[in-house]
Design an enzyme around this catalytic site. Structure first.
Site, PDB file in Angstrom:
ATOM      1  N   HIS A  91       0.680  -1.131  -0.048  1.00 58.55           N
ATOM      2  CA  HIS A  91      -0.119  -0.098  -0.068  1.00 58.55           C
ATOM      3  C   HIS A  91       0.912   1.367  -0.056  1.00 58.55           C
ATOM      4  O   HIS A  91       1.802   1.375   0.675  1.00 58.55           O
ATOM      5  CB  HIS A  91      -0.904   0.044   1.223  1.00 58.55           C
ATOM      6  CG  HIS A  91      -1.498   1.391   1.286  1.00 58.55           C
ATOM      7  ND1 HIS A  91      -1.460   2.177   2.551  1.00 58.55           N
ATOM      8  CD2 HIS A  91      -2.549   1.925   0.777  1.00 58.55           C
ATOM      9  CE1 HIS A  91      -2.421   2.946   2.532  1.00 58.55           C
ATOM     10  NE2 HIS A  91      -2.679   3.053   1.205  1.00 58.55           N
ATOM     11  N   SER A  92       0.317   2.169  -0.752  1.00 55.47           N
ATOM     12  CA  SER A  92       1.055   3.500  -0.809  1.00 55.47           C
ATOM     13  C   SER A  92       2.861   3.225  -1.052  1.00 55.47           C
ATOM     14  O   SER A  92       3.271   2.588  -2.097  1.00 55.47           O
ATOM     15  CB  SER A  92       0.934   4.300   0.389  1.00 55.47           C
ATOM     16  OG  SER A  92       1.755   5.346   0.351  1.00 55.47           O
ATOM     17  N   MET A  93       3.601   3.912  -0.382  1.00 58.82           N
ATOM     18  CA  MET A  93       5.034   3.557  -0.555  1.00 58.82           C
ATOM     19  C   MET A  93       5.587   2.090  -0.407  1.00 58.82           C
ATOM     20  O   MET A  93       6.587   1.808  -0.776  1.00 58.82           O
ATOM     21  CB  MET A  93       5.892   4.556   0.434  1.00 58.82           C
ATOM     22  CG  MET A  93       5.691   6.006   0.196  1.00 58.82           C
ATOM     23  SD  MET A  93       6.345   6.466  -1.386  1.00 58.82           S
ATOM     24  CE  MET A  93       7.968   6.186  -1.415  1.00 58.82           C
ATOM     25  N   SER A 129       0.106   3.301  -5.000  1.00 59.47           N
ATOM     26  CA  SER A 129       1.639   3.507  -5.033  1.00 59.47           C
ATOM     27  C   SER A 129       2.299   4.415  -5.847  1.00 59.47           C
ATOM     28  O   SER A 129       1.944   4.141  -7.176  1.00 59.47           O
ATOM     29  CB  SER A 129       2.075   2.036  -4.921  1.00 59.47           C
ATOM     30  OG  SER A 129       1.902   1.211  -4.159  1.00 59.47           O
TER      31      SER A 129
END
Length: 1083
Positions: free
Chosen positions: A168-170, A197
């Site tokens: 998730h995300s970074m 991401s």
């Protein structure tokens, strides 16, 4: 504040508020369903080797479990398939709850005991999106976690050889960064699913480590793309609800023909069709279900582990995330099937359209469409059904028996799911071997549904309309009317291909006969990226659609398509208007990082304007005026565009590469897969067209931000005023040079031993204290002068008026407090307020590093790596040296004309090279502040005034000169006066001091008179005054030497003194500049 400036920047702030409102709230409501647990969750920590635990004390690895499953896995004897969840920026390892809980519920319905072991990584909720120094450390720890997970399965006969990653995300960026490690085995990870991401570029680049990390990941996946083809990566963007990471950044930078790298927006995912914000994409039930279905479909029944076949993985991902046909390709064993020959179940359709609703009683029903008579007149066959079961329903007959079909091929693989029904569009040119089409409407289970089919001509179903110009501001309308005689209409939106375009699309449907119909579906289809959006509306109705793009068109081969799945015999009116608020929202979504850069540009130009004002008049202007004049588009945007053209020239690029000039800083490309797109190699031009608007928004932030700072300074000074003695001198809050060196050394050591951002923040507080003391002094002086007695004078009409007295208290005819003293303090206050807004920028840019250091203080007292260490030493001494800066020092400095010219070129280069690299703003601020600090250092180190500089501004009477002295320094002043009597008054603030002064004439040998000041006379103002009178030879220049010493009473070194020299004999004429230049220079 001037009313015109307030109105102008108020309007600019209104534009910014409209854009932010559209960015943060201008989208659909959250229609995601929440995932729930049925048992209490448990996160069991997985023990790691001692070496790993010692290297990464802040991180951890956990196994998710619930209820009985958690008890069974207590000993970590695992038999499932490993899946590892990676949290993102400030994300918690407990965010794996949704994925783990749904996977456990799914496993209960699986045969053979297939299940997932969901692991999750604890990254200590680090702010890796703002501080990139931890990304490499997280990548190495992830590698150790994968090896530790695979070791848990060594007891199995066929242990898993790879782990599936969900980032998730970074966390998704860290997952792809695994392959940059030199000792990483690429076969350990064969499937990566990322959620929101930012793969293309970081959202904000506040330190160089973040960009270096992205460059390393990008180069690895580009240079070794062929070696990484067995790794399947799916990137899912959140849509317009995710204002933190725009969906264009989630596009995977990959080769154009790499089928194993898929990028899409969650609004286009079948059975999801909703937009998610940055956090809800983790727990959105519709998306979590699609993800879990993918994992279970990828498990090999024999090995009970994930398949290694890239083709199989791609098929499953396409089925669940892209098109979702009724069956996956692997399930079609034999395309030829037999159909039961039941004569009463068959009906031949000879009309152009079929509309059939199944009865409540279950029955077997087939409709037969002959192709022979339709091939020349029609191009497509369209069919839809609101029976959402994943079963075959359309066939191509290859052998008939009268009015029934005996042998057929399954044509349902092209079925596409829409929110209310499934749709199949067949091209007749692809059905050469088929004689009839068969549509199944059987409902043996008694479920009621509707089937609608028709023959279509593509050219008659397609219309075109040009979208309004972006500058029409909604006054121009482009509309088209569709008299729906069919079930599908396509409207090409011509010239709609840029992300800064935004429209309000209104679709109004009207029907002649009111009856139950299938709902209409309006689909915006973008051919170059999977970012389709769907709107479902009843019939008749009026619906509004937001016409915006996540990515720009990479070529000129396609247009945006508005598909209308309509009800028959209804009229649809489609109108398009440019939406100015949505355009502002798109500008902030894509160019938002440029607004803080232009805010810094405004503050830098305001500081330059303040220095120019001091240079011209010796006075400081009001801070609101200087910040208001910081908006200069003709001096910033035009040179930036010219510099952009220059940097685009090939010859200059060769020269710039030789002399190491960095390339022009541009925003991340808006094209999908923009790294490899030919048009993406050159910067896009549209951000330069929006730069004046962004400059205006940045200037509005600077103007109202400075006003807010001024208000906070006044409020805090009122709070702190009871804790300080009243002061009436401009030197309040200053530091001696030795104190500055000592504090600077201590802060430097602190920054090296702990965190550079901490030292920068501490030094900024010292300068803020100086501003607060000046504010308190200004208030004290104003109150003292307002309390002065007022003289009565007769008015012209005979009335008596009160006249403010200019001299509040006098000693020997000399005022102790005057308007000039108040003006001096106000000038210094405005100067330091202008500097404080500029000095706050490094503190704000370094705040993520400071927060990261504080959060990890229990694990390490030193921030490593520290992106602000190189800035720490110069910034510390800049803050400390500027504390003693005042307008008098600057006005008498010979460096001021040069320093006042620096902000403009620095602002131009800052806006050119810092739009993506925000951390570069600190370099340009240092380039402007270091010379200014050096100028202040030179002025306070030598307490010597230039004769011509002082005399040029003297009046004919009551000549007053104020000067600040540091202990240990003397003042030597030579003047050519035309009077015999001179009265010298020395004023010392706060403390009675003992010092010495002497007056001499250069050509007469010994001193005329030497005196030692006494304790003086105490006054209510807190000042002490000593008066001495001398007789001088009018024809000779004279010298006054003042040498302050340590106080015998307070045993403190007095930080500053005030000196006033006043001639008491009238008729004295100041020497001109020519005559002043003839006076011998002071030694």
């Amino acid at each position: 504040m001037k009313p015109a400036a307030v109105a102008f920047y108020g309007a600019a702030l209104g534009l910014l508020a409209v854009g932010l409102r559209e960015l943060l709230t201008g989208f659909e409501e959250n229609r995601c369903s929440m995932t729930y647990m049925f048992e209490y969750p448990e996160y069991r920590r997985v023990a790691l080797p001692r070496r790993v635990a010692r290297l990464y004390p802040a991180y951890g690895l956990y196994l998710y479990g619930e209820g009985v499953y958690a008890q069974e896995t207590r000993a970590l004897k695992l038999t499932g398939t490993p899946v590892l969840f990676l949290p993102g920026n400030a994300g918690s390892y407990k965010q794996a709850r949704s994925l783990g809980s749904v996977a456990l519920r799914k496993a209960e319905n699986m045969d053979g005991g297939l299940h997932l072991n969901v692991f999750t990584v604890d990254f200590n909720e680090e702010l890796v999106a703002l501080y990139g120094g931890s990304l490499v450390r997280q990548t190495h720890f992830l590698h150790e976690c994968i090896k530790a997970i695979l070791r848990l399965y060594k007891h199995l006969k066929t242990p898993p050889q790879s782990v599936a990653l969900v980032g998730h995300s970074m966390g998704g960026v860290v997952a792809r960064a695994l392959f940059t490690l030199p000792r990483f085995n690429p076969h350990l990870v064969s499937l990566i699913i990322t959620q929101a991401s930012p793969h293309m570029a970081p959202v904000l680049a506040l330190d160089p480590y973040l960009l270096d990390f992205y460059d390393a990941v990008r180069l690895k996946w580009v240079n070794q793309a062929n070696k990484l083809r067995n790794v399947t990566v799916l990137s899912v963007g959140g849509g317009y609800r995710d204002y933190q990471v725009r969906s264009g950044l989630t596009s995977l930078p990959c080769l154009p023909r790499d089928p194993n790298k898929l990028s899409l927006v969650v609004t286009a995912v079948p059975r999801t069709w909703v937009s998610t914000d940055h956090l809800s994409i983790v727990w959105c039930k519709e998306l979590v279900l699609a993800t879990v279905r993918v994992f279970f479909d990828l498990i090999d029944a024999e090995t009970r582990q994930f398949t290694d076949s890239p083709e199989r993985k791609l098929t499953v991902l396409n089925h669940h995330f892209i098109k979702h046909p009724v069956r996956m390709l692997r399930d079609v064993q034999n395309s030829s099937i037999s159909i039961l020959d039941v004569p009463e179940a068959w009906s031949e359709v000879n009309t152009l359209r079929l509309s059939y609703s199944t009865p409540k009683e279950g029955q077997l029903k087939y409709f037969l469409f002959a192709l022979s008579s339709r091939r020349k007149a029609y191009s497509h066959f369209y069919c839809r059904s609101n029976n959402m079961e994943t079963s075959s329903w359309v066939f191509g007959c290859v052998h008939t028996n009268g009015s029934s079909c005996v042998r057929a091929v399954d044509l349902s693989m092209g079925t596409e799911l829409l929110p209310p029904y499934k749709v199949l569009i067949l091209s007749l040119s692809d059905l050469a071997s088929v004689t009839h089409l068969v549509v199944s409407a059987s409902n043996l289970n008694g479920k009621q549904f509707t089937v609608e089919c028709e023959w279509q001509r593509e050219e008659s179903q397609t219309l075109s309309v040009s979208v309004p110009h972006v500058l029409s501001f909604g006054f121009t309308v482009s509309d088209v009317t569709v008299n729906s005689s069919g079930l599908l209409h396509n409207i090409q939106l011509l010239h709609f291909h840029q992300v800064y375009q935004a429209f309000r699309i209104n679709v109004v449907s009207q029907c002649r006969v009111n009856r139950d119909r299938l709902p209409s579906v309006y689909r915006i289809r973008v051919s170059w990226f999977r970012e389709d959006s769907f709107t479902t509306a009843s019939v008749p109705s009026a619906a509004e659609i937001s016409g915006m793009l996540h990515t720009s068109r990479p070529d000129d081969s396609s247009e945006v398509l508005l598909q209308l799945h309509t009800a028959p015999n209804c009229q649809y009116k489609v109108s398009l208007r440019t939406s100015f608020p949505k355009m502002l929202g798109q500008a902030l979504r894509f160019c938002g990082p440029m607004v803080p850069v232009y805010t810094a540009v405004t503050f830098l130009l305001a500081c330059g304007g303040q220095l120019s004002t001091i240079l011209k008049s010796g006075r400081a202007a009001d801070m609101s005026q200087t910040v208001g004049r910081g908006l200069q588009p003709h001096k910033i945007n035009l040179p930036i565009y010219l510099l952009h053209i220059l940097l685009s020239c090939s010859h200059f690029q060769e020269i710039s590469s030789i002399i190491s000039i960095p390339p022009e800083d541009t925003l991340p490309p808006t094209f999908p897969d923009g790294v490899f797109n030919e048009r993406a190699e050159s910067p896009e031009e549209w951000p330069h067209l929006l730069s004046p608007l962004l400059y205006l928004l940045g200037a509005a932030v600077a103007y109202w931000g400075s006003a807010l700072l001024r208000f906070l300074i006044r409020l805090i000074s009122l709070t702190l005023a009871p804790l300080h003695r009243p002061s009436v001198t401009r030197t309040c809050g200053t530091l001696r040079l030795r104190t500055q060196l000592l504090i600077g050394l201590c802060l430097t050591v602190t920054g090296w031993a702990s965190c550079g951002a901490l030292a920068i923040f501490a030094s900024s507080l010292l300068h803020l204290y100086r501003v607060l003391r000046l504010q308190m002094t200004e208030r004290s002086l104003s109150h003292m002068l307002n309390l002065a007695p007022r003289k009565q004078k007769p008015a012209a009409n005979g009335a008596v008026e009160a006249e403010p007295q200019s001299k509040s208290n006098e000693l020997h005819g000399v005022p102790l407090l005057s308007e000039s003293a108040l003006q001096e303090v106000r000038d210094d206050l405005q100067l330091h307020l202008s500097l404080s807004v500029l000095l706050m920028l490094p503190v704000m840019l370094s705040a993520p590093s400071l927060i990261h250091w504080i959060r990890n203080l229990r694990f390490s007292t030193r921030l490593d790596p520290d992106p602000w260490w190189l800035h720490t030493v110069p910034l510390i001494f800049v803050y400390l040296l500027l504390i003693n800066c005042d307008t008098l020092q600057l006005s008498n400095s010979r460096l001021l004309p040069v320093i006042s010219c620096l902000p403009l070129p620095l602002a131009i280069t800052m806006a050119t090279f810092s739009s993506l690299h925000l951390y570069r703003v600190a370099y340009f601020l240092l380039a402007a502040l270091v010379p200014l600090a050096f100028c202040c250092l030179c002025s306070q180190g030598a307490a010597e005034l230039s004769v011509d500089r002082v005399l040029s501004g003297w009046p004919t009477q009551d000549a007053v000169l104020s000067y600040c002295l540091q202990p240990g320094h003397g003042l030597k002043l030579e003047l050519l006066v035309k009077t015999k009597n001179l009265e010298v008054i020395l004023e010392f603030q706060q403390y009675p001091v003992h010092g010495r002064f002497e007056v001499s004439q250069s050509n007469n040998g010994p001193n005329i008179q030497t005196g030692s000041d006494k304790a003086g006379e105490h006054h209510p103002s807190g000042m002490f005054q000593t008066v001495q009178s001398f007789d001088l030879n009018p024809a000779e220049p004279w010298t006054l030497l003042v040498q302050p010493e340590r106080s015998d009473i307070s045993q403190k070194v007095v930080d500053g003194y005030r000196r006033k020299i006043r001639t008491v004999r009238e008729g004295i004429l100041p020497p001109s500049r020519s005559s002043a230049s003839k006076v011998p220079k002071p030694s």
